[in-house]
Scaffold this active site. Structure first.
Site, PDB file in Angstrom:
ATOM      1  CG  ASN A 130      -6.558  -1.202   1.341  1.00 39.89           C
ATOM      2  OD1 ASN A 130      -5.880  -0.866   0.375  1.00 39.89           O
ATOM      3  ND2 ASN A 130      -6.031  -1.556   2.492  1.00 39.89           N
TER       4      ASN A 130
ATOM      5  CG  HIS B  51      -3.217   3.126   1.832  1.00 36.46           C
ATOM      6  ND1 HIS B  51      -3.762   2.693   0.641  1.00 36.46           N
ATOM      7  CD2 HIS B  51      -3.287   2.074   2.695  1.00 36.46           C
ATOM      8  CE1 HIS B  51      -4.131   1.425   0.787  1.00 36.46           C
ATOM      9  NE2 HIS B  51      -3.864   1.033   2.016  1.00 36.46           N
TER      10      HIS B  51
ATOM     11  CB  CYS C 248      -0.929  -0.016   1.202  1.00 37.22           C
ATOM     12  SG  CYS C 248      -1.903  -1.511   1.248  1.00 37.22           S
TER      13      CYS C 248
HETATM   14  N1  ACO Z   1     -17.981  -8.993  10.070  1.00 37.35           N
HETATM   15  C1  ACO Z   1     -18.437  -9.221  11.314  1.00 37.35           C
HETATM   16  N2  ACO Z   1     -17.623  -9.485  12.351  1.00 37.35           N
HETATM   17  C2  ACO Z   1     -16.298  -9.516  12.104  1.00 37.35           C
HETATM   18  C3  ACO Z   1     -15.756  -9.296  10.830  1.00 37.35           C
HETATM   19  C4  ACO Z   1     -16.656  -9.034   9.782  1.00 37.35           C
HETATM   20  N3  ACO Z   1     -16.275  -8.798   8.531  1.00 37.35           N
HETATM   21  N4  ACO Z   1     -14.415  -9.389  10.901  1.00 37.35           N
HETATM   22  C5  ACO Z   1     -14.111  -9.648  12.186  1.00 37.35           C
HETATM   23  N5  ACO Z   1     -15.243  -9.729  12.901  1.00 37.35           N
HETATM   24  C6  ACO Z   1     -15.411 -10.005  14.330  1.00 37.35           C
HETATM   25  C7  ACO Z   1     -14.215 -10.701  14.906  1.00 37.35           C
HETATM   26  O1  ACO Z   1     -14.326 -12.099  14.755  1.00 37.35           O
HETATM   27  C8  ACO Z   1     -14.311 -10.266  16.348  1.00 37.35           C
HETATM   28  O2  ACO Z   1     -15.263 -11.083  17.010  1.00 37.35           O
HETATM   29  P1  ACO Z   1     -15.017 -11.556  18.530  1.00 37.35           P
HETATM   30  O3  ACO Z   1     -14.949 -10.270  19.329  1.00 37.35           O
HETATM   31  O4  ACO Z   1     -16.210 -12.392  18.798  1.00 37.35           O
HETATM   32  O5  ACO Z   1     -13.710 -12.275  18.506  1.00 37.35           O
HETATM   33  C9  ACO Z   1     -14.880  -8.861  16.292  1.00 37.35           C
HETATM   34  O6  ACO Z   1     -15.496  -8.742  14.997  1.00 37.35           O
HETATM   35  C10 ACO Z   1     -13.832  -7.794  16.426  1.00 37.35           C
HETATM   36  O7  ACO Z   1     -12.780  -8.117  15.517  1.00 37.35           O
HETATM   37  P2  ACO Z   1     -11.535  -7.244  15.428  1.00 37.35           P
HETATM   38  O8  ACO Z   1     -10.583  -7.805  14.406  1.00 37.35           O
HETATM   39  O9  ACO Z   1     -11.034  -6.994  16.792  1.00 37.35           O
HETATM   40  O10 ACO Z   1     -12.184  -5.919  14.837  1.00 37.35           O
HETATM   41  P3  ACO Z   1     -11.588  -4.489  14.767  1.00 37.35           P
HETATM   42  O11 ACO Z   1     -12.414  -3.562  15.537  1.00 37.35           O
HETATM   43  O12 ACO Z   1     -10.097  -4.479  15.042  1.00 37.35           O
HETATM   44  O13 ACO Z   1     -11.797  -4.141  13.246  1.00 37.35           O
HETATM   45  C11 ACO Z   1     -10.531  -4.028  11.240  1.00 37.35           C
HETATM   46  C12 ACO Z   1     -11.189  -4.935  12.244  1.00 37.35           C
HETATM   47  C13 ACO Z   1     -11.595  -3.227  10.536  1.00 37.35           C
HETATM   48  C14 ACO Z   1      -9.818  -4.896  10.208  1.00 37.35           C
HETATM   49  C15 ACO Z   1      -9.542  -3.097  11.982  1.00 37.35           C
HETATM   50  O14 ACO Z   1      -8.692  -3.826  12.811  1.00 37.35           O
HETATM   51  C16 ACO Z   1      -8.748  -2.274  11.046  1.00 37.35           C
HETATM   52  O15 ACO Z   1      -9.274  -1.396  10.405  1.00 37.35           O
HETATM   53  N6  ACO Z   1      -7.437  -2.528  10.969  1.00 37.35           N
HETATM   54  C17 ACO Z   1      -6.595  -1.892  10.007  1.00 37.35           C
HETATM   55  C18 ACO Z   1      -6.573  -2.806   8.854  1.00 37.35           C
HETATM   56  C19 ACO Z   1      -6.178  -2.134   7.613  1.00 37.35           C
HETATM   57  O16 ACO Z   1      -6.539  -1.008   7.353  1.00 37.35           O
HETATM   58  N7  ACO Z   1      -5.414  -2.871   6.846  1.00 37.35           N
HETATM   59  C20 ACO Z   1      -4.961  -2.468   5.649  1.00 37.35           C
HETATM   60  C21 ACO Z   1      -3.911  -1.383   5.821  1.00 37.35           C
HETATM   61  S1  ACO Z   1      -2.429  -1.755   5.134  1.00 37.35           S
HETATM   62  C22 ACO Z   1      -2.774  -2.112   3.622  1.00 37.35           C
HETATM   63  O17 ACO Z   1      -3.547  -1.417   3.079  1.00 37.35           O
HETATM   64  C23 ACO Z   1      -2.232  -3.280   2.943  1.00 37.35           C
END
Ligand code: ACO
Length: 335
Positions: free
Chosen positions: A290, A260, A118
């Site tokens: 993304n 990004h 990214c």
């Molecule tokens: N739908 C419903 N529930 C979900 C989903 C989904 N798609 N994905 C995960 N969950 C659940 C998990 O299983 C978890 O359940 P649990 O509490 O029962 O275990 C709960 O939701 C919370 O999951 P987390 O992973 O802790 O969710 P979080 O609030 O951290 O959000 C996210 C996840 C959106 C991916 C966040 O961590 C984030 O934005 N991270 C940055 C990721 C990113 O931007 N990556 C790309 C950047 S670098 C690049 O571009 C290559």
């Protein structure tokens, strides 16, 4: 003859392309257990574009984006000296940039791929500007393109909801220092955290019977979402501050924050940390998800089309992602 004088860098044109097929959150909810509400709340993504159909690759999108940029300034592709393709989803591991060269008929250009996920477009823009500033080349086409829909595990709800496909292109030209548009940059890598986000080569458990050579393949994006989030929100503001300090420009002087497009919460958190008004954030993650190396040039091109970016505006551009690698460019817009 080549000029050895240090030059400035001018942005001549941008172009972008996305696939026609869109995939809404409701549609993804038919594939994995998720919901429109969960995706919008956590990411800001409403839909993404995906490259469907057989025999389609990043080259189709990259070529279209490049031709649009060339058309805007009626430039003949034979004027291009160098093509840099930033991608992590090439259709040939030996390099895909040469396919763009051939298809747009830029026969005078040398072409190579650059892989930095990214952050790829930021790294490619800086790489291009080094060739231009030294007078080695006069015109460079930089393309950021990714089709991560081909590399996500469509049964993993924690990643498949995030990504979309797209391409963005930018034509850069050497110019006199007075017209320089790339005022500064700042780049970083911390390989200790490479496992937070990867698309790694996995060996099969058997080897060639005589040679003891293990072979395998690349399998699916894996991501530790929480750690990537914390990294982006803590490190990107520091990179921006270092970049601005290096050229004595204050945060208040910034007109646009172009990050990004990973996640709307990351974009807002970075702006808040730097006390940048949310109105200055350029954001289209809601429409495209993304798109990795394509996200910055895609958002840049759209912002220009929408007439947001005006003469003399200062734009902070930051990329961040796998590596982990992140960095910032400060652009002074002159049309
Ligand atoms: N739908 C419903 N529930 C979900 C989903 C989904 N798609 N994905 C995960 N969950 C659940 C998990 O299983 C978890 O359940 P649990 O509490 O029962 O275990 C709960 O939701 C919370 O999951 P987390 O992973 O802790 O969710 P979080 O609030 O951290 O959000 C996210 C996840 C959106 C991916 C966040 O961590 C984030 O934005 N991270 C940055 C990721 C990113 O931007 N990556 C790309 C950047 S670098 C690049 O571009 C290559």
């Amino acid at each position: 003859m080549k000029s050895l004088m240090m030059q400035g860098v001018q942005i001549l044109a941008t172009g972008s392309a996305v696939p026609d097929s869109s995939l809404s959150n409701e549609e993804i909810s038919q594939i994995v257990e998720t919901s429109n509400n969960w995706i919008i709340t956590r990411t800001g993504i409403e839909e993404r574009r995906v490259l469907t159909g057989a025999n389609k690759s990043i080259i189709d999108l990259a070529v279209l984006a490049s031709l649009k940029a060339l058309d805007k300034i009626s430039m003949n592709a034979s004027e291009i000296d160098l093509i840099i393709l930033a991608t992590s989803s090439p259709n040939d591991l030996f390099g895909s940039a040469s396919q763009i060269q051939a298809q747009i008929k830029a026969y005078n250009a040398v072409a190579f791929d650059l892989t930095a996920a990214c952050s790829g477009f930021v790294l490619a823009m800086i790489t291009a500007s080094q060739f231009l500033q030294t007078g080695t080349y006069k015109k460079v086409l930089v393309v950021g393109a990714d089709v991560l829909s081909k590399w996500v595990d469509w049964s993993d709800r924690s990643t498949c909801i995030l990504f979309g496909d797209g391409a963005g292109a930018m034509i850069l030209q050497a110019c006199v220092k007075l017209d320089n548009q790339i005022l500064g940059f700042q780049l970083n890598t911390n390989g200790n955290y490479c496992n937070h986000l990867s698309l790694s080569y996995k060996e099969d458990s058997y080897s060639h019977s005589i040679l003891n050579i293990y072979q395998g393949s690349f399998k699916y994006i894996s991501m530790n979402g929480k750690d990537v989030y914390k990294f982006a929100v803590s490190q990107v503001p520091l990179s921006i501050l270092k970049c601005l300090n290096s050229v004595n420009i204050a945060i208040d002087d910034i007109d646009w924050l172009l990050l990004h497009q990973a996640n709307h919460r990351i974009l807002k958190a970075v702006a808040d940390k730097l006390s940048i008004d949310n109105k200055k954030i350029i954001m289209n993650v809601n429409k495209y998800g993304n798109t990795s190396a394509a996200s910055i040039p895609l958002a840049f091109d759209e912002a220009l089309k929408e007439g947001k970016i005006l003469q003399n505006d200062l734009i902070v551009i930051s990329g961040f992602g796998a590596g982990l690698t992140w960095g910032t460019i400060l652009v002074h817009w002159k049309s």
